[in-house]
Every structure is written in C-alpha cells, then in structure tokens.
Write a protein that holds these residues in place. Structure first.
Motif, PDB file in Angstrom:
ATOM      1  N   PRO A  37      -5.105  12.242 -75.097  1.00  0.00           N
ATOM      2  CA  PRO A  37      -6.536  12.458 -75.347  1.00  0.00           C
ATOM      3  C   PRO A  37      -7.327  12.471 -74.044  1.00  0.00           C
ATOM      4  N   ILE A  38      -8.579  12.791 -74.154  1.00  0.00           N
ATOM      5  CA  ILE A  38      -9.480  12.693 -73.004  1.00  0.00           C
ATOM      6  C   ILE A  38      -9.567  11.220 -72.600  1.00  0.00           C
ATOM      7  N   SER A  39      -9.497  10.974 -71.293  1.00  0.00           N
ATOM      8  CA  SER A  39      -9.498   9.606 -70.789  1.00  0.00           C
ATOM      9  C   SER A  39     -10.721   8.843 -71.289  1.00  0.00           C
ATOM     10  N   GLY A  40     -10.458   7.656 -71.829  1.00  0.00           N
ATOM     11  CA  GLY A  40     -11.553   6.818 -72.300  1.00  0.00           C
ATOM     12  C   GLY A  40     -11.928   7.020 -73.757  1.00  0.00           C
ATOM     13  N   HIS A  41     -11.393   8.059 -74.379  1.00  0.00           N
ATOM     14  CA  HIS A  41     -11.694   8.295 -75.786  1.00  0.00           C
ATOM     15  C   HIS A  41     -10.927   7.317 -76.667  1.00  0.00           C
ATOM     16  N   THR A  42     -11.655   6.615 -77.511  1.00  0.00           N
ATOM     17  CA  THR A  42     -11.031   5.583 -78.334  1.00  0.00           C
ATOM     18  C   THR A  42     -10.519   6.121 -79.665  1.00  0.00           C
ATOM     19  N   ALA A  43     -11.111   7.205 -80.137  1.00  0.00           N
ATOM     20  CA  ALA A  43     -10.719   7.770 -81.434  1.00  0.00           C
ATOM     21  C   ALA A  43      -9.800   8.963 -81.223  1.00  0.00           C
ATOM     22  N   LEU A  44      -8.758   9.041 -82.041  1.00  0.00           N
ATOM     23  CA  LEU A  44      -7.789  10.132 -81.933  1.00  0.00           C
ATOM     24  C   LEU A  44      -7.401  10.586 -83.335  1.00  0.00           C
ATOM     25  N   TYR A  45      -7.344  11.899 -83.520  1.00  0.00           N
ATOM     26  CA  TYR A  45      -7.084  12.498 -84.836  1.00  0.00           C
ATOM     27  C   TYR A  45      -5.926  13.480 -84.721  1.00  0.00           C
TER      28      TYR A  45
ATOM     29  N   GLN B 170      -8.255   4.504 -84.385  1.00  0.00           N
ATOM     30  CA  GLN B 170      -9.325   3.924 -83.600  1.00  0.00           C
ATOM     31  C   GLN B 170      -8.647   2.857 -82.728  1.00  0.00           C
ATOM     32  N   GLY B 171      -8.561   3.131 -81.454  1.00  0.00           N
ATOM     33  CA  GLY B 171      -7.772   2.262 -80.584  1.00  0.00           C
ATOM     34  C   GLY B 171      -6.291   2.418 -80.890  1.00  0.00           C
ATOM     35  N   THR B 172      -5.599   1.318 -81.068  1.00  0.00           N
ATOM     36  CA  THR B 172      -4.159   1.352 -81.310  1.00  0.00           C
ATOM     37  C   THR B 172      -3.813   1.470 -82.783  1.00  0.00           C
ATOM     38  N   GLY B 173      -4.754   1.172 -83.648  1.00  0.00           N
ATOM     39  CA  GLY B 173      -4.453   1.113 -85.068  1.00  0.00           C
ATOM     40  C   GLY B 173      -4.812   2.377 -85.825  1.00  0.00           C
ATOM     41  N   ALA B 174      -4.002   2.672 -86.833  1.00  0.00           N
ATOM     42  CA  ALA B 174      -4.288   3.811 -87.707  1.00  0.00           C
ATOM     43  C   ALA B 174      -5.357   3.382 -88.701  1.00  0.00           C
ATOM     44  N   ALA B 175      -6.564   3.900 -88.524  1.00  0.00           N
ATOM     45  CA  ALA B 175      -7.669   3.526 -89.400  1.00  0.00           C
ATOM     46  C   ALA B 175      -7.605   4.251 -90.738  1.00  0.00           C
ATOM     47  N   ASP B 176      -6.996   5.426 -90.750  1.00  0.00           N
ATOM     48  CA  ASP B 176      -6.894   6.218 -91.974  1.00  0.00           C
ATOM     49  C   ASP B 176      -5.692   7.140 -91.849  1.00  0.00           C
TER      50      ASP B 176
ATOM     51  N   PHE C  94       6.537  11.645 -92.229  1.00  0.00           N
ATOM     52  CA  PHE C  94       5.572  11.763 -91.141  1.00  0.00           C
ATOM     53  C   PHE C  94       5.098  10.379 -90.719  1.00  0.00           C
ATOM     54  N   PHE C  95       5.044  10.158 -89.409  1.00  0.00           N
ATOM     55  CA  PHE C  95       4.598   8.878 -88.887  1.00  0.00           C
ATOM     56  C   PHE C  95       3.956   9.123 -87.535  1.00  0.00           C
ATOM     57  N   ALA C  96       2.944   8.354 -87.191  1.00  0.00           N
ATOM     58  CA  ALA C  96       2.294   8.515 -85.892  1.00  0.00           C
ATOM     59  C   ALA C  96       2.029   7.152 -85.293  1.00  0.00           C
ATOM     60  N   VAL C  97       2.076   7.081 -83.964  1.00  0.00           N
ATOM     61  CA  VAL C  97       1.823   5.836 -83.246  1.00  0.00           C
ATOM     62  C   VAL C  97       0.899   6.096 -82.070  1.00  0.00           C
ATOM     63  N   ARG C  98       0.251   5.011 -81.656  1.00  0.00           N
ATOM     64  CA  ARG C  98      -0.618   5.067 -80.479  1.00  0.00           C
ATOM     65  C   ARG C  98      -0.585   3.673 -79.845  1.00  0.00           C
ATOM     66  N   PRO C  99       0.535   3.288 -79.276  1.00  0.00           N
ATOM     67  CA  PRO C  99       0.804   1.891 -78.921  1.00  0.00           C
ATOM     68  C   PRO C  99      -0.140   1.283 -77.894  1.00  0.00           C
TER      69      PRO C  99
ATOM     70  N   VAL D  88      -2.274   7.648 -75.373  1.00  0.00           N
ATOM     71  CA  VAL D  88      -1.341   8.680 -75.838  1.00  0.00           C
ATOM     72  C   VAL D  88      -0.896   8.384 -77.264  1.00  0.00           C
ATOM     73  N   SER D  89      -0.756   9.437 -78.044  1.00  0.00           N
ATOM     74  CA  SER D  89      -0.251   9.297 -79.412  1.00  0.00           C
ATOM     75  C   SER D  89       0.934  10.229 -79.608  1.00  0.00           C
ATOM     76  N   THR D  90       1.850   9.799 -80.460  1.00  0.00           N
ATOM     77  CA  THR D  90       3.010  10.620 -80.813  1.00  0.00           C
ATOM     78  C   THR D  90       3.071  10.776 -82.321  1.00  0.00           C
ATOM     79  N   LEU D  91       3.187  12.000 -82.760  1.00  0.00           N
ATOM     80  CA  LEU D  91       3.396  12.310 -84.180  1.00  0.00           C
ATOM     81  C   LEU D  91       4.883  12.557 -84.365  1.00  0.00           C
ATOM     82  N   LYS D  92       5.494  11.837 -85.298  1.00  0.00           N
ATOM     83  CA  LYS D  92       6.941  11.902 -85.498  1.00  0.00           C
ATOM     84  C   LYS D  92       7.225  12.466 -86.885  1.00  0.00           C
ATOM     85  N   ILE D  93       8.122  13.421 -86.939  1.00  0.00           N
ATOM     86  CA  ILE D  93       8.500  14.011 -88.213  1.00  0.00           C
ATOM     87  C   ILE D  93      10.006  13.901 -88.378  1.00  0.00           C
ATOM     88  N   GLN D  94      10.420  13.233 -89.431  1.00  0.00           N
ATOM     89  CA  GLN D  94      11.844  13.072 -89.701  1.00  0.00           C
ATOM     90  C   GLN D  94      12.310  14.139 -90.691  1.00  0.00           C
TER      91      GLN D  94
END
Lengths: 116, 112
Positions: A25-33, A50-56, A65-70, A74-80
């Motif tokens: 994401p853009i540096s400093g952006h707290t929300a990621l979709y 929002q931050g590290t947690g999946a808010a929705d 489908f699973f996504a993380v943002r530890p 950076v976030s990773t979308l994982k598809i099994q």
C-alpha cells in the motif's frame, strides 16, 4: 510519491495449485482493501484491513481464500486449490484512514490471475 | 494491459462533445456515491463523489447528478477529450460500512 503496487502483475497457474498475491500500500496508509474484478464486471469487495486486523472479511467467497497483513503494511492474498472460476483481476486499494465515505481509496494496477 | 471489459455497454462520442454516463444503484440506504475511471491495465481512479444530501456536484469538466427517488446517478463530462476514453464505474456505500459496491461499467470511446 509511489502509489499502491501489486505483484506479480500476471500469474498463470494450474487448477488445484496454491497462489499468493502481494499488495504494497501507499506508505502510512492504515486501511487496505482487496477486490476481485471479473471480465466485464465492476470490482467486487473481498476483505478490508484496518492495521493488522481484518475488520471485514465478508466478501471472501469461501475458505480457500485467506488474506494477511502481519505488520500493518504489506498484505498477501492467498488462494488454495485454485479453480478456473478464480480467474480474474485482483485489485488492492489503500486509504489513509477508515471509512470509505471519508478517506479516498487508491487502487493498484491489479494482478491478473489465470487458472488453467 | 488487459482490458477489463470486452462486452460492456459502450458510449461513443466525438471529441469536444459532452458525454453522459448513467448508473442505477441498488441500495436505498446508500448515502455516498463515487464515480471511477478505469483505463486498460490500471486500477480504478477516483473522479468525483457526492453525498446523499446533495443532488448535484461539479468538478473540473465533470458533473455528477443524483436522483434518490429513482436511485439513479449520472456523470456528465464536458468537452470530451481522447484521454477520457476508459471504462467508467459508479460505486455506492453507506456510512455504516466500509464496503464499496460497484455497478456495471460503461465504456466511453472518444473519436477525433
């Protein structure tokens, strides 16, 4: 400044394989979709951090489908066990705060996933 | 880049003419609306927004109209230019959610 970046830009995989799609994401952006865009359609919401947690995560189609943002950036979308129906452009967006009605979302160029 | 939509409704206009792109939204509870422009191989780009307490908002060369009675949005582009060629999407949301719901797009083609 740098915008949202996504890697890879294109990914071709065989049915049944596992894939990971990355979003910076853009540096400093707290929300990621994450969104998914099928050919001829508008983007479809998948998950919001929002931050590290999946808010929705109500838009994730199933448990493949699973996504993380530890670390909250950076976030990773994982598809099994990918299926041909997963073929689409996966878009990532970030914003400087929560609430789509208050903070503009900036979209990356997307990763085009093709499952053969 | 890959085109995002090969079978979208298409609006063809001549350079210099005005364009009007329409959108029907789905949720009567939506109170915030955005128009996005998407060029081939790129993500959607914000153009203009409007809240439900307004029925018109103007930007540079663009105007958005909102008719809540019939759940209809339109985007007007004045003096359309070749660089306006893209797919345009409307999106809706409400203040109690963080989801954007996108409508079906319209491809705008501008001819010289």
């Amino acid at each position: 400044g740098a915008g949202v970046s996504q890697t890879p830009s294109n990914k071709v995989t065989e049915k049944g394989k596992y894939v990971e799609l990355r979003c910076d994401p853009i540096s400093g952006h707290t929300a990621l979709y994450w969104y998914r865009q099928s050919l001829g359609q508008g983007p479809e919401f998948l998950i919001y951090f929002q931050g590290t947690g999946a808010a929705d995560d109500s838009g994730l189609p199933n448990d493949r489908f699973f996504a993380v943002r530890p670390e909250g950036s950076v976030s990773t979308l994982k598809i099994q066990r990918t299926e041909r129906g997963d073929s689409a452009v996966y878009l990532c967006a970030s914003s400087s705060g929560p609430g789509v009605g208050y903070y503009e979302q900036y979209f990356g160029p997307g990763t085009r996933l093709t499952v053969t | 880049g890959e085109s995002v939509g090969l079978h979208l409704p298409t609006l063809s206009v001549q350079e210099g003419d005005n364009s009007i792109i329409n959108c029907a939204y789905s949720n009567s509870a939506s109170d915030y609306f955005i128009w996005y422009k998407q060029e081939s191989g790129k993500g959607p780009q914000f153009i203009i927004d409007i809240r439900s307490n307004m029925d018109k908002r103007q930007g540079q060369r663009v105007t958005v109209l909102l008719n809540k009675t019939v759940k209809h949005l339109s985007l007007q582009i004045a003096a359309t230019q070749p660089g306006d060629s893209a797919v345009y999407f409307c999106a809706e949301t409400s203040s109690n959610t963080d989801k954007l719901i996108f409508g079906t797009g319209t491809r705008l083609q501008v001819f010289p």
